[in-house]
Write a protein that holds these residues in place. Structure first.
Motif, PDB file in Angstrom:
ATOM      1  N   ASN A 194      -2.716   5.328   7.851  1.00 33.83           N
ATOM      2  CA  ASN A 194      -4.010   6.017   7.890  1.00 33.83           C
ATOM      3  C   ASN A 194      -4.440   6.296   9.326  1.00 33.83           C
ATOM      4  O   ASN A 194      -4.993   7.363   9.627  1.00 33.83           O
ATOM      5  CB  ASN A 194      -5.084   5.187   7.159  1.00 33.83           C
ATOM      6  CG  ASN A 194      -5.025   5.399   5.647  1.00 33.83           C
ATOM      7  OD1 ASN A 194      -3.993   5.826   5.119  1.00 33.83           O
ATOM      8  ND2 ASN A 194      -6.104   5.099   4.952  1.00 33.83           N
TER       9      ASN A 194
ATOM     10  N   ARG B  73      -6.794  -2.415  -2.977  1.00 34.67           N
ATOM     11  CA  ARG B  73      -7.286  -1.050  -2.764  1.00 34.67           C
ATOM     12  C   ARG B  73      -8.781  -1.071  -2.429  1.00 34.67           C
ATOM     13  O   ARG B  73      -9.243  -0.332  -1.553  1.00 34.67           O
ATOM     14  CB  ARG B  73      -7.020  -0.185  -4.005  1.00 34.67           C
ATOM     15  CG  ARG B  73      -5.531  -0.021  -4.302  1.00 34.67           C
ATOM     16  CD  ARG B  73      -5.256   0.986  -5.420  1.00 34.67           C
ATOM     17  NE  ARG B  73      -3.840   0.952  -5.778  1.00 34.67           N
ATOM     18  CZ  ARG B  73      -2.872   1.543  -5.079  1.00 34.67           C
ATOM     19  NH1 ARG B  73      -3.167   2.215  -3.988  1.00 34.67           N
ATOM     20  NH2 ARG B  73      -1.621   1.452  -5.468  1.00 34.67           N
TER      21      ARG B  73
ATOM     22  N   GLN C 163      -8.007   8.522  -0.245  1.00 29.65           N
ATOM     23  CA  GLN C 163      -7.100   8.869  -1.350  1.00 29.65           C
ATOM     24  C   GLN C 163      -5.798   8.075  -1.261  1.00 29.65           C
ATOM     25  O   GLN C 163      -5.294   7.592  -2.262  1.00 29.65           O
ATOM     26  CB  GLN C 163      -6.813  10.375  -1.318  1.00 29.65           C
ATOM     27  CG  GLN C 163      -6.104  10.891  -2.558  1.00 29.65           C
ATOM     28  CD  GLN C 163      -6.977  10.823  -3.808  1.00 29.65           C
ATOM     29  OE1 GLN C 163      -8.176  10.996  -3.731  1.00 29.65           O
ATOM     30  NE2 GLN C 163      -6.364  10.538  -4.948  1.00 29.65           N
ATOM     31  N   ARG C 164      -5.272   7.923  -0.057  1.00 22.64           N
ATOM     32  CA  ARG C 164      -4.039   7.133   0.097  1.00 22.64           C
ATOM     33  C   ARG C 164      -4.279   5.687  -0.355  1.00 22.64           C
ATOM     34  O   ARG C 164      -3.432   5.084  -1.004  1.00 22.64           O
ATOM     35  CB  ARG C 164      -3.563   7.157   1.554  1.00 22.64           C
ATOM     36  CG  ARG C 164      -2.352   6.246   1.761  1.00 22.64           C
ATOM     37  CD  ARG C 164      -1.708   6.353   3.123  1.00 22.64           C
ATOM     38  NE  ARG C 164      -0.755   5.245   3.249  1.00 22.64           N
ATOM     39  CZ  ARG C 164      -1.065   4.052   3.761  1.00 22.64           C
ATOM     40  NH1 ARG C 164      -2.286   3.820   4.207  1.00 22.64           N
ATOM     41  NH2 ARG C 164      -0.171   3.094   3.807  1.00 22.64           N
ATOM     42  N   TYR C 165      -5.445   5.149  -0.018  1.00 27.36           N
ATOM     43  CA  TYR C 165      -5.765   3.786  -0.452  1.00 27.36           C
ATOM     44  C   TYR C 165      -5.936   3.708  -1.970  1.00 27.36           C
ATOM     45  O   TYR C 165      -5.812   2.637  -2.563  1.00 27.36           O
ATOM     46  CB  TYR C 165      -7.053   3.299   0.218  1.00 27.36           C
ATOM     47  CG  TYR C 165      -6.916   2.947   1.698  1.00 27.36           C
ATOM     48  CD1 TYR C 165      -5.718   2.464   2.223  1.00 27.36           C
ATOM     49  CD2 TYR C 165      -8.001   3.062   2.555  1.00 27.36           C
ATOM     50  CE1 TYR C 165      -5.608   2.126   3.569  1.00 27.36           C
ATOM     51  CE2 TYR C 165      -7.898   2.725   3.898  1.00 27.36           C
ATOM     52  CZ  TYR C 165      -6.693   2.258   4.400  1.00 27.36           C
ATOM     53  OH  TYR C 165      -6.592   1.910   5.727  1.00 27.36           O
TER      54      TYR C 165
ATOM     55  N   ASP D 265      -4.185   5.827  -4.300  1.00 28.84           N
ATOM     56  CA  ASP D 265      -3.052   6.175  -5.169  1.00 28.84           C
ATOM     57  C   ASP D 265      -1.657   5.978  -4.561  1.00 28.84           C
ATOM     58  O   ASP D 265      -0.670   6.309  -5.205  1.00 28.84           O
ATOM     59  CB  ASP D 265      -3.219   7.599  -5.722  1.00 28.84           C
ATOM     60  CG  ASP D 265      -3.187   8.682  -4.636  1.00 28.84           C
ATOM     61  OD1 ASP D 265      -2.759   8.382  -3.507  1.00 28.84           O
ATOM     62  OD2 ASP D 265      -3.592   9.811  -4.933  1.00 28.84           O
ATOM     63  N   GLN D 266      -1.572   5.478  -3.320  1.00 30.68           N
ATOM     64  CA  GLN D 266      -0.237   5.243  -2.767  1.00 30.68           C
ATOM     65  C   GLN D 266       0.139   3.758  -2.872  1.00 30.68           C
ATOM     66  O   GLN D 266      -0.744   2.909  -2.937  1.00 30.68           O
ATOM     67  CB  GLN D 266      -0.180   5.703  -1.311  1.00 30.68           C
ATOM     68  CG  GLN D 266      -0.347   7.205  -1.150  1.00 30.68           C
ATOM     69  CD  GLN D 266       0.724   7.981  -1.919  1.00 30.68           C
ATOM     70  OE1 GLN D 266       1.908   7.828  -1.658  1.00 30.68           O
ATOM     71  NE2 GLN D 266       0.295   8.782  -2.897  1.00 30.68           N
TER      72      GLN D 266
END
Lengths: 198, 198
Positions: free
Chosen positions: A186, B148, B188-190, B192-193
């Protein structure tokens, strides 16, 4: 060579200079404050300020009781180029906060949150000592440095809040490398992807 | 119907209940605290606590003076599914903080940073009222919700620190939609990744 502990009241003098520096940097900003003005407010000769603390930048670092000197840290993080810099920055950040300097970091966040003056001081510090210096080490458009710096700072200060101040689990006890892997990408996006705040 | 302003000392009674609730939630955690115990500490009947504040969850929201009710916000953010949820979450967050509730948010961050008790209270609140509830709305493995949630929280609280407390530019004055575009993909990365903190 600096004299050590022999001059009576030396500690008081140092404190008076640091206190005058904090007021001057908060009220006039880093660029507006001068060693001469700070020395005057502390009732000492400007030469003594330089003798004790070095340059105006070094005085600012001392006055902030900042847990690290950006002038030393930034080149280390930047070495190796932009690839992987996000992870290196998080790793460096955690190494400092997990170590003995972490307490000073928590104290800094506490005071910035408690008083507007301390917040102004931290803002001035981040702008002149961290963001400006980052310019010398980052291969990005200078006009983008404030935006990228703000966003990176927002993630790092939030990480410090969660891990060291509020101590939310599992983040508070997570192994440093797990945090590096989770947060690094990030930070990397804030370093090298197109961003626009204004 | 609740009586309004007729009962003498009603405001004092409410304050006594909220104060007892804050102590109980901080000391025993949300699950360990009971309405009966809180009522006892405040010197009132448990029925009065329910009458004034509703459920134990609602009492916690009132005791925190939290600028929003997670029970109302989370479904709105979750509606529409995981796609674009990062941007919706940042947009909702900014709408609240840029509005009249922002001052309460700053006060909450201030008190959490100032006192360990307040930090414990906020930690307990985030865990039981935000993260647990998020479970009902997110289509992710329940075991991943704390990780998350921690990471999302770290970015959002850092964003609040930079924009509303330290007020670093350009983030402090950036248009909400510019912040949404800059920060949303990181949230978003946190969401769904693949991530692992422990």
């Amino acid at each position: 060579m600096a004299r050590t502990g022999r001059r009576p009241g030396r500690q008081d003098t140092r404190e008076a200079i640091l206190s005058a520096a904090r007021s001057a940097f908060a009220e006039n900003g880093f660029d507006g404050a001068s060693i001469r003005q700070i020395a005057g407010a502390a009732g000492v000769d400007p030469a003594l300020v330089h003798h004790y603390f070095g340059t105006k930048d070094q005085l600012f670092v001392a006055a902030m009781d900042f847990p690290l000197d950006p002038a030393k840290i930034l080149p280390q993080v930047a070495a190796g180029g932009i690839d992987g810099m996000g992870e290196r920055l998080v790793r460096m950040f955690l190494t400092i906060w997990d170590g003995p300097a972490g307490a000073a970091g928590v104290a800094l966040v506490r005071s910035a949150v408690r008083s507007d003056l301390a917040a102004r001081l931290l803002r001035e510090f981040l702008t002149t000592q961290v963001l400006r210096r980052a310019l010398d080490h980052l291969d990005v458009d200078p006009s983008e440095v404030p935006t990228r710096g703000n966003l990176i700072g927002s993630q790092l200060i939030g990480l410090a809040m969660m891990r060291y101040v509020i101590k939310l689990e599992p983040l508070a006890s997570a192994a440093p490398e797990a945090v590096v892997a989770a947060v690094g990408p990030n930070i990397q996006r804030y370093l090298d992807q197109p961003l626009k705040l204004f």
